[in-house]
Write a protein that holds these residues in place. Structure first.
Motif, PDB file in Angstrom:
ATOM      1  N   UNK A  54       0.840  -1.201   0.000  1.00  0.00           N
ATOM      2  CA  UNK A  54       0.000   0.000   0.000  1.00  0.00           C
ATOM      3  C   UNK A  54       0.875   1.252   0.000  1.00  0.00           C
ATOM      4  N   UNK A  55       1.924   1.265   0.819  1.00  0.00           N
ATOM      5  CA  UNK A  55       2.836   2.406   0.871  1.00  0.00           C
ATOM      6  C   UNK A  55       3.515   2.627  -0.473  1.00  0.00           C
ATOM      7  N   UNK A  56       3.938   1.563  -1.133  1.00  0.00           N
ATOM      8  CA  UNK A  56       4.554   1.675  -2.454  1.00  0.00           C
ATOM      9  C   UNK A  56       3.579   2.302  -3.439  1.00  0.00           C
ATOM     10  N   UNK A  57       2.338   1.874  -3.400  1.00  0.00           N
ATOM     11  CA  UNK A  57       1.311   2.435  -4.295  1.00  0.00           C
ATOM     12  C   UNK A  57       1.091   3.919  -4.028  1.00  0.00           C
ATOM     13  N   UNK A  58       1.064   4.309  -2.767  1.00  0.00           N
ATOM     14  CA  UNK A  58       0.864   5.715  -2.414  1.00  0.00           C
ATOM     15  C   UNK A  58       2.027   6.556  -2.898  1.00  0.00           C
ATOM     16  N   UNK A  59       3.245   6.090  -2.672  1.00  0.00           N
ATOM     17  CA  UNK A  59       4.443   6.826  -3.112  1.00  0.00           C
ATOM     18  C   UNK A  59       4.435   6.965  -4.628  1.00  0.00           C
ATOM     19  N   UNK A  60       4.144   5.875  -5.334  1.00  0.00           N
ATOM     20  CA  UNK A  60       4.114   5.903  -6.801  1.00  0.00           C
ATOM     21  C   UNK A  60       3.044   6.873  -7.300  1.00  0.00           C
ATOM     22  N   UNK A  61       1.855   6.827  -6.699  1.00  0.00           N
ATOM     23  CA  UNK A  61       0.766   7.704  -7.107  1.00  0.00           C
ATOM     24  C   UNK A  61       1.134   9.169  -6.870  1.00  0.00           C
ATOM     25  N   UNK A  62       1.656   9.478  -5.689  1.00  0.00           N
ATOM     26  CA  UNK A  62       1.979  10.865  -5.361  1.00  0.00           C
ATOM     27  C   UNK A  62       3.061  11.423  -6.284  1.00  0.00           C
ATOM     28  N   UNK A  86      12.226  10.579 -10.927  1.00  0.00           N
ATOM     29  CA  UNK A  86      13.426   9.878 -10.490  1.00  0.00           C
ATOM     30  C   UNK A  86      13.324   9.472  -9.013  1.00  0.00           C
ATOM     31  N   UNK A  87      12.937  10.413  -8.164  1.00  0.00           N
ATOM     32  CA  UNK A  87      12.824  10.139  -6.725  1.00  0.00           C
ATOM     33  C   UNK A  87      11.742   9.093  -6.460  1.00  0.00           C
ATOM     34  N   UNK A  88      10.653   9.164  -7.186  1.00  0.00           N
ATOM     35  CA  UNK A  88       9.579   8.179  -7.026  1.00  0.00           C
ATOM     36  C   UNK A  88      10.078   6.788  -7.397  1.00  0.00           C
ATOM     37  N   UNK A  89      10.787   6.700  -8.509  1.00  0.00           N
ATOM     38  CA  UNK A  89      11.332   5.417  -8.942  1.00  0.00           C
ATOM     39  C   UNK A  89      12.314   4.863  -7.909  1.00  0.00           C
ATOM     40  N   UNK A  90      13.171   5.715  -7.413  1.00  0.00           N
ATOM     41  CA  UNK A  90      14.151   5.308  -6.404  1.00  0.00           C
ATOM     42  C   UNK A  90      13.458   4.832  -5.116  1.00  0.00           C
ATOM     43  N   UNK A  91      12.490   5.602  -4.656  1.00  0.00           N
ATOM     44  CA  UNK A  91      11.784   5.261  -3.417  1.00  0.00           C
ATOM     45  C   UNK A  91      11.008   3.954  -3.557  1.00  0.00           C
ATOM     46  N   UNK A  92      10.345   3.763  -4.685  1.00  0.00           N
ATOM     47  CA  UNK A  92       9.577   2.525  -4.858  1.00  0.00           C
ATOM     48  C   UNK A  92      10.505   1.311  -4.978  1.00  0.00           C
ATOM     49  N   UNK A  93      11.680   1.485  -5.574  1.00  0.00           N
ATOM     50  CA  UNK A  93      12.639   0.374  -5.643  1.00  0.00           C
ATOM     51  C   UNK A  93      13.144   0.006  -4.248  1.00  0.00           C
ATOM     52  N   UNK A  94      13.435   1.014  -3.459  1.00  0.00           N
ATOM     53  CA  UNK A  94      13.900   0.747  -2.095  1.00  0.00           C
ATOM     54  C   UNK A  94      12.819   0.050  -1.289  1.00  0.00           C
ATOM     55  N   UNK A 105       1.642  11.953  -9.776  1.00  0.00           N
ATOM     56  CA  UNK A 105       0.729  13.101  -9.779  1.00  0.00           C
ATOM     57  C   UNK A 105       1.502  14.415  -9.709  1.00  0.00           C
ATOM     58  N   UNK A 106       2.568  14.461  -8.917  1.00  0.00           N
ATOM     59  CA  UNK A 106       3.396  15.677  -8.816  1.00  0.00           C
ATOM     60  C   UNK A 106       4.022  16.004 -10.164  1.00  0.00           C
ATOM     61  N   UNK A 107       4.597  14.995 -10.814  1.00  0.00           N
ATOM     62  CA  UNK A 107       5.220  15.211 -12.124  1.00  0.00           C
ATOM     63  C   UNK A 107       4.176  15.643 -13.159  1.00  0.00           C
ATOM     64  N   UNK A 108       3.003  15.028 -13.114  1.00  0.00           N
ATOM     65  CA  UNK A 108       1.941  15.386 -14.064  1.00  0.00           C
ATOM     66  C   UNK A 108       1.464  16.818 -13.848  1.00  0.00           C
ATOM     67  N   UNK A 109       1.321  17.219 -12.611  1.00  0.00           N
ATOM     68  CA  UNK A 109       0.881  18.584 -12.324  1.00  0.00           C
ATOM     69  C   UNK A 109       1.910  19.604 -12.813  1.00  0.00           C
TER      70      UNK A 109
END
Length: 120
Positions: free
Chosen positions: A29-37, A103-111, A40-44
């Motif tokens: 669930x946390x991974x999904x939230x991080x990925x979504x946020x 980049x940060x989202x990808x890094x965080x979700x990998x970790x 969404x930030x990049x899209x905005x």
């Protein structure tokens, strides 16, 4: 109460397998939230670039809403590059901020995903 080694239960009566399942589910669930946020930030930020370069009315409520959030999400990238053309500055600076979020989202979700691997 004596620990029941055969069933994996301990004093609290909770099985290790149940704890492991809850850990993996919560981390998922946390991974999904991080990925979504992050997405969404990049899209905005990308929408802000499109609205600015496209000449959107700066007094429009949608434009103001997007600009306010983009300003906050740019994290200091707003004045990183200073080309003569203000639209180019928005493209480069807010585009760099969007790439940073991806980049940060990808890094965080990998970790986080590495923590979610089953242990044997």
């Amino acid at each position: 109460m004596v620990e029941d080694v055969s069933s994996g239960a301990h004093e609290g009566g909770v099985r290790r397998a149940d704890l492991r399942r809850a850990w993996h589910r919560g981390l998922g669930v946390l991974i999904s939230i991080v990925r979504w946020f992050g997405t969404a930030a990049a899209a905005l930020l990308a929408v802000h670039v499109v609205l600015t370069i496209g000449g959107a009315n700066p007094d429009n409520g949608i434009t103001q809403f997007v600009a306010a959030w983009a300003e906050w999400l740019a994290l200091g990238f707003q004045g990183l590059f200073m080309p003569a053309d203000p639209e180019l500055a928005v493209l480069i600076n807010y585009g760099a901020a969007a790439l940073f979020w991806l980049f940060i989202t990808s890094l965080a979700t990998r970790i986080l995903s590495s923590l979610n691997r089953p242990s044997f």
